[in-house]
Write an enzyme that holds these catalytic residues in place. Sequence first.
Site, PDB file in Angstrom:
ATOM      1  N   ASP A 124       2.238   4.290  -2.416  1.00 32.85           N
ATOM      2  CA  ASP A 124       2.016   3.157  -2.506  1.00 32.85           C
ATOM      3  C   ASP A 124       3.117   1.838  -2.873  1.00 32.85           C
ATOM      4  O   ASP A 124       3.632   2.711  -3.652  1.00 32.85           O
ATOM      5  CB  ASP A 124       0.788   2.978  -4.037  1.00 32.85           C
ATOM      6  CG  ASP A 124       0.519   2.157  -3.958  1.00 32.85           C
ATOM      7  OD1 ASP A 124       0.047   1.520  -3.281  1.00 32.85           O
ATOM      8  OD2 ASP A 124      -0.714   1.961  -5.484  1.00 32.85           O
ATOM      9  N   HIS A 127       2.099  -0.726  -3.638  1.00 33.76           N
ATOM     10  CA  HIS A 127       1.664  -1.607  -4.536  1.00 33.76           C
ATOM     11  C   HIS A 127       1.230  -3.181  -4.375  1.00 33.76           C
ATOM     12  O   HIS A 127       1.289  -3.770  -5.070  1.00 33.76           O
ATOM     13  CB  HIS A 127       2.681  -1.072  -6.159  1.00 33.76           C
ATOM     14  CG  HIS A 127       1.290  -1.248  -6.377  1.00 33.76           C
ATOM     15  ND1 HIS A 127       1.190  -2.109  -7.865  1.00 33.76           N
ATOM     16  CD2 HIS A 127      -0.200   0.049  -7.074  1.00 33.76           C
ATOM     17  CE1 HIS A 127      -0.459  -1.604  -8.853  1.00 33.76           C
ATOM     18  NE2 HIS A 127      -0.930  -0.439  -8.320  1.00 33.76           N
ATOM     19  N   GLU A 151       1.074   3.043   1.583  1.00 32.14           N
ATOM     20  CA  GLU A 151      -0.617   1.760   1.066  1.00 32.14           C
ATOM     21  C   GLU A 151      -0.312   0.800   0.727  1.00 32.14           C
ATOM     22  O   GLU A 151       0.879   0.215  -0.449  1.00 32.14           O
ATOM     23  CB  GLU A 151      -1.355   2.483  -0.253  1.00 32.14           C
ATOM     24  CG  GLU A 151      -2.671   2.304  -1.162  1.00 32.14           C
ATOM     25  CD  GLU A 151      -2.892   2.762  -2.086  1.00 32.14           C
ATOM     26  OE1 GLU A 151      -3.048   2.502  -3.044  1.00 32.14           O
ATOM     27  OE2 GLU A 151      -2.914   4.371  -1.360  1.00 32.14           O
ATOM     28  N   GLU A 173      -7.471  -2.239  -1.187  1.00 31.10           N
ATOM     29  CA  GLU A 173      -8.559  -2.455  -2.582  1.00 31.10           C
ATOM     30  C   GLU A 173      -8.638  -3.392  -3.234  1.00 31.10           C
ATOM     31  O   GLU A 173      -9.025  -3.371  -4.320  1.00 31.10           O
ATOM     32  CB  GLU A 173      -7.315  -1.090  -3.482  1.00 31.10           C
ATOM     33  CG  GLU A 173      -5.608  -1.841  -3.879  1.00 31.10           C
ATOM     34  CD  GLU A 173      -5.259  -1.295  -4.310  1.00 31.10           C
ATOM     35  OE1 GLU A 173      -4.871  -1.243  -6.080  1.00 31.10           O
ATOM     36  OE2 GLU A 173      -4.866  -0.441  -4.297  1.00 31.10           O
ATOM     37  N   ASP A 195     -12.809  -0.303  -2.115  1.00 31.46           N
ATOM     38  CA  ASP A 195     -13.654   0.459  -3.950  1.00 31.46           C
ATOM     39  C   ASP A 195     -13.978   0.247  -3.681  1.00 31.46           C
ATOM     40  O   ASP A 195     -15.184  -0.891  -3.806  1.00 31.46           O
ATOM     41  CB  ASP A 195     -12.500  -0.105  -4.954  1.00 31.46           C
ATOM     42  CG  ASP A 195     -12.750   0.947  -6.423  1.00 31.46           C
ATOM     43  OD1 ASP A 195     -13.865   0.773  -6.771  1.00 31.46           O
ATOM     44  OD2 ASP A 195     -11.521   0.882  -6.895  1.00 31.46           O
ATOM     45  N   HIS A 249     -10.439   3.912  -2.418  1.00 32.25           N
ATOM     46  CA  HIS A 249     -10.027   3.848  -3.504  1.00 32.25           C
ATOM     47  C   HIS A 249     -10.003   3.983  -5.432  1.00 32.25           C
ATOM     48  O   HIS A 249     -11.784   3.398  -5.385  1.00 32.25           O
ATOM     49  CB  HIS A 249      -9.144   2.189  -3.197  1.00 32.25           C
ATOM     50  CG  HIS A 249      -8.770   1.595  -4.942  1.00 32.25           C
ATOM     51  ND1 HIS A 249      -8.599   0.877  -6.011  1.00 32.25           N
ATOM     52  CD2 HIS A 249      -6.798   2.314  -5.425  1.00 32.25           C
ATOM     53  CE1 HIS A 249      -8.112   0.900  -6.341  1.00 32.25           C
ATOM     54  NE2 HIS A 249      -7.089   1.334  -6.267  1.00 32.25           N
TER      55      HIS A 249
END
Length: 382
Positions: free
Chosen positions: A183, A185, A209, A236, A258, A285
């Site tokens: 991730d 992020h 990700e 997400e 998500d 997610h």
Amino acid sequence: MRIRQIETFLVPPRWLFVKVSTDEGVSGWGEATLEGRSATVQAAVQELADLLVGRDPLRIEDHWQVMTRSGFYRGGPVLASAVAGLDQALWDIAGRTYGAPVHQLLGGPVRDRVRVYSWIGGDEPAEVADRAAAQRAAGFTAVKLNASGRMGLLDTSAAIDHTLGLAAAAREAMGPDGDFALDFHGRFTTPMARRVVAELEPLRPLFVEEPVLPEYAGDRLRDVVGATTIPIATGERLYSRTEFLPVLRAGIAVAQPDVSHAGGISECRRIAALAETFDVLLAPHCPIGPIALAACLQVDFATPNVLIQEQSLGIHYNTTSDLLDYLVDPTVFTFDQGWCARPTGPGLGIEIDEAAVRRAAETGHAWRGPVWRHPDGSFAEW
């Protein structure tokens, strides 16, 4: 049957639960958690309640259209999360009314079990190796970890080597028949992400990700996709089909809506169908609570292009309560060798311990993400 009452519960560690009650005694639960903004979503749920109280709860699609479109100002994470929690609760009511799991109402199951992965922490390769090995020993065949801490705009060779070290440790621990995902992020700028993903290729992560921030979901994400053979995942922080369309066109391999952020079960099903037309897989997610995971699983079992499911058992955010703490029967989330069996109970397939929820809501929470800064004092992405 008519909706009688809508209640919200802020519960530790960082979750927002929604209960929709009817005049016939059938109730449904949803999760509208928006990490760091759940109190704001709580207010939005109460505003939307005016559109639902006194109405037939089984008109789910009509309610979704009214909740998302009746306001002149639409969209965004707060409204979409509020709608998501209510939408989940309405599907829960529908399943309980008809005596069937939600996935049965969505067309029936397309699989008998779904693969799940676990989060692992660790700031150093040795920590990652130990924690990945522990999850492997527990039966999980896939893990996810953060690719870095704070990342400079164009960081040093040492920073790149550190990310490569974390990935190498995860690969060694999981073995050639296991998987790890990284991730990013949104902490990497596009040029930094392009540099790093190319060097990660020999380690064969399952996916990378959110390599860039969602603001750059079009052309700049396309640049990262074009720089690597590693599957790129994102989603997400995208809240609708229309927001997913540019990233699908950019060439992502895995869509990650998500179910508590992107309009609930109703919209996530549509996002999944849209992704399928691009030959893109779904990995919902879900680093949050048990109701969100239950809703994700209902989508997973009715959706053909699902790859894997995230879940939060033991995640580093769960310091005061964990995934199973608000369930009457936690065995519904028994993970056997990295798989979760198809839930067969009505609605979302879980029973919430309402007394535990009400006790926890008396304390509530005020969870916030950290604020990071670069060495020069400027804001850094967390």
